[in-house]
Motif scaffolding. Structure first.
Motif, PDB file in Angstrom:
ATOM      1  N   ALA A 134      -8.568  -8.419  -4.217  1.00 37.98           N
ATOM      2  CA  ALA A 134      -9.362  -9.569  -4.265  1.00 37.98           C
ATOM      3  C   ALA A 134      -8.519 -10.757  -4.332  1.00 37.98           C
ATOM      4  O   ALA A 134      -8.642 -11.788  -5.188  1.00 37.98           O
ATOM      5  CB  ALA A 134     -10.408  -9.372  -5.149  1.00 37.98           C
ATOM      6  N   ASP A 179      -8.974 -13.633  -2.833  1.00 39.66           N
ATOM      7  CA  ASP A 179      -9.794 -14.666  -2.535  1.00 39.66           C
ATOM      8  C   ASP A 179     -10.107 -15.248  -4.308  1.00 39.66           C
ATOM      9  O   ASP A 179     -10.757 -16.480  -4.254  1.00 39.66           O
ATOM     10  CB  ASP A 179     -11.077 -14.523  -1.804  1.00 39.66           C
ATOM     11  CG  ASP A 179     -11.814 -13.164  -2.064  1.00 39.66           C
ATOM     12  OD1 ASP A 179     -11.393 -12.278  -2.877  1.00 39.66           O
ATOM     13  OD2 ASP A 179     -12.911 -13.198  -1.856  1.00 39.66           O
ATOM     14  N   GLU A 191       0.798  -1.367  -0.159  1.00 38.83           N
ATOM     15  CA  GLU A 191      -0.085  -0.005   0.126  1.00 38.83           C
ATOM     16  C   GLU A 191       0.889   1.078   0.088  1.00 38.83           C
ATOM     17  O   GLU A 191       0.533   2.202  -0.426  1.00 38.83           O
ATOM     18  CB  GLU A 191      -0.830  -0.093   1.217  1.00 38.83           C
ATOM     19  CG  GLU A 191      -2.187  -0.950   1.209  1.00 38.83           C
ATOM     20  CD  GLU A 191      -1.600  -2.495   1.600  1.00 38.83           C
ATOM     21  OE1 GLU A 191      -0.268  -2.774   1.709  1.00 38.83           O
ATOM     22  OE2 GLU A 191      -2.392  -3.338   1.792  1.00 38.83           O
ATOM     23  N   ASN A 204     -14.556  -8.842 -11.838  1.00 39.85           N
ATOM     24  CA  ASN A 204     -15.263  -8.220 -12.758  1.00 39.85           C
ATOM     25  C   ASN A 204     -14.352  -6.873 -13.206  1.00 39.85           C
ATOM     26  O   ASN A 204     -13.768  -6.359 -12.013  1.00 39.85           O
ATOM     27  CB  ASN A 204     -16.436  -7.573 -11.723  1.00 39.85           C
ATOM     28  CG  ASN A 204     -17.212  -6.632 -12.645  1.00 39.85           C
ATOM     29  OD1 ASN A 204     -17.004  -6.029 -13.843  1.00 39.85           O
ATOM     30  ND2 ASN A 204     -18.465  -6.248 -11.929  1.00 39.85           N
ATOM     31  N   GLY A 210      -9.941  -3.468  -4.240  1.00 40.76           N
ATOM     32  CA  GLY A 210      -8.700  -4.061  -3.708  1.00 40.76           C
ATOM     33  C   GLY A 210      -8.254  -5.233  -4.598  1.00 40.76           C
ATOM     34  O   GLY A 210      -9.007  -5.404  -5.718  1.00 40.76           O
TER      35      GLY A 210
END
Ligand code: NAD
Length: 360
Positions: free
Chosen positions: A282, A284, A88, A292, A280
């Motif tokens: 993602a 997972d 970040e 998407n 973010g």
């Protein structure tokens, strides 16, 4: 030729950035927009390659570009690192170094997704608003700040401070944006209590003289929090200070439904814009072609509008996205659990948007 620096980052970042690049390449073919690409590392990918979340040479290449299109940074792999060395930090550094003081977050409800909001369809139908948030000033940065022991008690202090130059420059960004949209600007403040807001009202009124075509209104932030839920369709562009914008932009965004649909732009004085989906990395779903890509694609549309002065191409991209959704194409995040709607992967969704754009 204007150049765009792609910083795909981590997790689903490379997947959604790839889809957005495909759409920009289609725009080059279809609209003759001049554009070429550079690509670099940021976040965890950069830590793995060179030990830093943003290398100096990538920052220099960003400065040589018209715009940066970023995917997302971070992931569990880098979580054990100390805060200052985490992915970040790369994002915070590039925002700071490029002086990006204006954060633009549109909240738009696509007709085909009206049912995805937590609000009633008759309230959300037709929402198309843009929150312009001041990003580098106000109470998040003001001095003095801190927690101290005063007369034996812990006391905490933050300072809300803006000067007229900071207010005028964000007001101009908002008026310019309104001028490209429905020409209505609502300034959100707390001038009944805060002197800082009283200065905002004065300066925004002064800047308004240069934009007679834009209708300006002022609204107290507490009322605005309610009005956004009651009649969000009534608003076009909202401009506000860092703290109020932080809260209202999340409220406005949530009205529209999925995280995978929300783009953003951060603009600054250097003329370089940074465009990124709100979501973010993602982790997972990363690497499974399940993300998407529409937030990244809509971020690319913002890039066309704000950094490449190609509003028609930007509109065409948004219309292509709306068309793909009304044709019934859905990524997994847009399909309620148990629903039998066929699901498109990230790549297929990007291809659908390109095909729509080319058929337009
Ligand atoms: P996240 O936004 O990555 O994911 C939240 C949820 O939304 C997950 O279930 C995810 O699968 C889903 N989701 C997110 N984007 C999606 C997309 N495009 N398509 C479909 N589903 C999507 O937030 P998180 O899980 O809190 O954070 C994961 C990592 O991302 C962390 O390391 C965090 O620090 C980082 N992060 C980065 C940014 C950024 O780069 N701007 C922003 C937020 C979080």
């Amino acid at each position: 030729m204007p150049r765009v620096l792609l910083l795909p980052g981590d997790g689903v970042g490379p997947e959604v950035t790839d889809a957005a690049r495909g759409v920009l390449e289609a725009v080059v073919r279809r609209f003759g927009v001049d554009l070429d690409f550079d690509e670099g590392l940021i976040g965890g990918a950069s830590i793995d390659a060179c030990g830093s979340p943003l290398a100096d040479d990538v920052l220099e290449r960003a400065r040589a570009c018209r715009a940066v299109l970023l995917g997302a940074v971070g992931g569990p792999r880098w979580d054990p690192l100390p805060v200052d060395a985490r992915p970040e930090k790369g994002l915070l550094r590039i925002r700071k170094e490029l002086g990006l003081f204006a954060n633009l977050r549109p909240a738009r409800v696509f007709p085909a997704l009206v049912g995805a909001s937590t609000l009633r369809p008759e309230v959300v139908e037709g929402i198309d608003l843009l929150v312009v948030r001041e990003l580098t000033g106000g109470i998040y940065f003001g001095e003095p700040r801190g927690i101290a022991l005063v007369d034996g008690r812990r006391e905490a202090r933050n300072t809300m401070v803006y000067d007229e130059v900071e207010i005028a420059r964000i007001a101009r960004v908002a008026f310019e944006a309104a001028g490209r949209r429905r020409r209505e600007l609502c300034h959100v403040h707390k001038a009944n209590v805060l002197e800082v807001s009283q200065l905002w009202v004065m300066v925004v009124e002064e800047v308004a003289k240069d934009y007679p075509e834009v209708r300006l209104s002022h609204q107290l932030v507490d009322s605005m929090a309610m009005l956004l839920l009651r009649s969000p369709r009534d608003y076009d562009v909202i401009v506000t200070a860092n703290l109020f914008g932080d809260i209202l932009s999340d409220e406005a965004a949530m009205i529209t439904g999925s995280l995978g649909m929300l783009p953003s732009a951060s603009l600054g004085e250097g003329g370089i814009g940074l465009y990124e989906p709100v979501h973010g990395s993602a982790p997972d779903i990363a690497g499974r072609d399940a993300a998407n890509p529409l937030a990244a694609i809509l971020s690319a549309a913002m890039l066309l509008e704000h950094s490449l002065d190609a509003p028609e191409a930007a509109r065409a991209v948004r219309e292509a996205v709306a068309g793909v959704l009304s044709d019934g194409h859905r990524t997994a995040d847009l399909v309620p659990a148990g629903d039998a709607t066929p699901i498109s992967g990230c790549r297929a969704m990007g291809d659908h948007v390109v095909a729509k754009l080319e058929a337009a």
